[in-house]
Scaffold this active site. Sequence first.
Site, mmCIF file in Angstrom:
data_model
loop_
_atom_site.group_PDB
_atom_site.id
_atom_site.type_symbol
_atom_site.label_atom_id
_atom_site.label_comp_id
_atom_site.label_asym_id
_atom_site.label_seq_id
_atom_site.Cartn_x
_atom_site.Cartn_y
_atom_site.Cartn_z
ATOM 1 N N GLU A 13 0.852 -1.195 0.000
ATOM 2 C CA GLU A 13 0.000 0.000 0.000
ATOM 3 C C GLU A 13 0.887 1.244 0.000
ATOM 4 O OE1 GLU A 13 -2.129 -0.480 3.615
ATOM 5 O OE2 GLU A 13 -3.471 -2.015 2.833
ATOM 6 N N ASP A 18 -5.003 -8.135 5.466
ATOM 7 C CA ASP A 18 -5.979 -9.045 4.867
ATOM 8 C C ASP A 18 -5.460 -10.466 4.747
ATOM 9 O OD1 ASP A 18 -8.419 -7.454 4.073
ATOM 10 O OD2 ASP A 18 -6.854 -6.218 3.203
#
Length: 397
Positions: free
Chosen positions: A150, A166
């Site tokens: 990210e 996740d």
Amino acid sequence: MLTRVKVLAATGATALVGGLLALGAPAPAQAAVPDTIPLKVTNNSGRGDPLYIYDLGTSLATGQQGWADANGTFHPWPAGGNPPTPAPDASIPGPAAGQSETIRIPKFSGRIYFSYGQKLVFKLTTGGLVQPAVQNPSDPNRDILFNWSEYTLNDSGLWLNSTQVDMFSAPYAVGVQRADGSVSSTGHLKAGGYSAVFNALRTQPGGWGGLIQTRSDGTVLRALSPGHALETGALPNSVMDDYVNRVWQKYATTTLTVTPFTDQPNTKYYGRVSGNVMNFTNGSGAVVTSFQKPDADSIFGCHKLLDAPNDAVRGPISRTLCAGFNRSTLLVNPDQPDTTTANFYQDAVTNHYARIIHAQMADGKAYAFPFDDVGNHESLVHDSSPQQAYLTLDPLG
């Protein structure tokens, strides 16, 4: 101050692409960040299959969702449909094993995906991009080995992290080169750490081995985060109940003091339990926010009953509670956040996924749950004048 905003994982619906939002004063004019910066991708995986790279996110120049090509040129997604329609092929051929390739990344809040052997399947709804949701057995990416980083690149600099929020899968590290030529990096596992994570999950009582997903040929692909494991039924919804009950019992007669800002030591909130509610008061005794007794999903996802809006009161208290529940420090220390790692994950009821991952990181840092940055235990690099970013793909075992 950097506030990390949790990336919402797609669950068969539209998901917002974006990992980090940097809040604060603009960078000085003399340290202006260019429209794109180089990202050096190094393939140390040892794998012989093709590698594909994707740079997907929200353009900070236009506010549109889309993708960037190898030159850093932004392409907005076309209109989607219902049912979802195939997205344009946004893949960038990655370097072969043992080689490096440099692409450019634009001012984005988004994700850099990489996959081995196969291209990822992305689709578009009328609301935007549908991202992989491999907790769903029918997701077309379920049997592909992939992962993502990210990042946010804006006028104030670069924030780039490795993430396990996740899932834990194909290992990699991130880095940034500063204006003085020095490089900061994070995300590498210890030697043998990749296999050690899966082995530790398999032997952890209580169903934690059910987080692991394999392909039909036996290839280990990933371990789902415990929040997603609740969705698949691999973990029972009651997995955190015993700890929550003990916390609620303790703070019915004891005060939980939360000091959410390291630079504001006099800003404190005081929590006491009454029935199924924990009320927080300020120094004047006024109730500023309240929390219902959380369930495991709220704890692992730091949402729902532990929602954390981007405000000055509830959000900071909630993220502190979230970290305390996941790290199981709320019973050993009534002053939170507890940033003493010796107290982390010591209770038998804890986020064992986060515990195991942190134990196998070379520098101890990871993003194993959404507010793992409480106390600066996250795997993040940041610089206000980035010269180059790095994504290094490590061996799988």
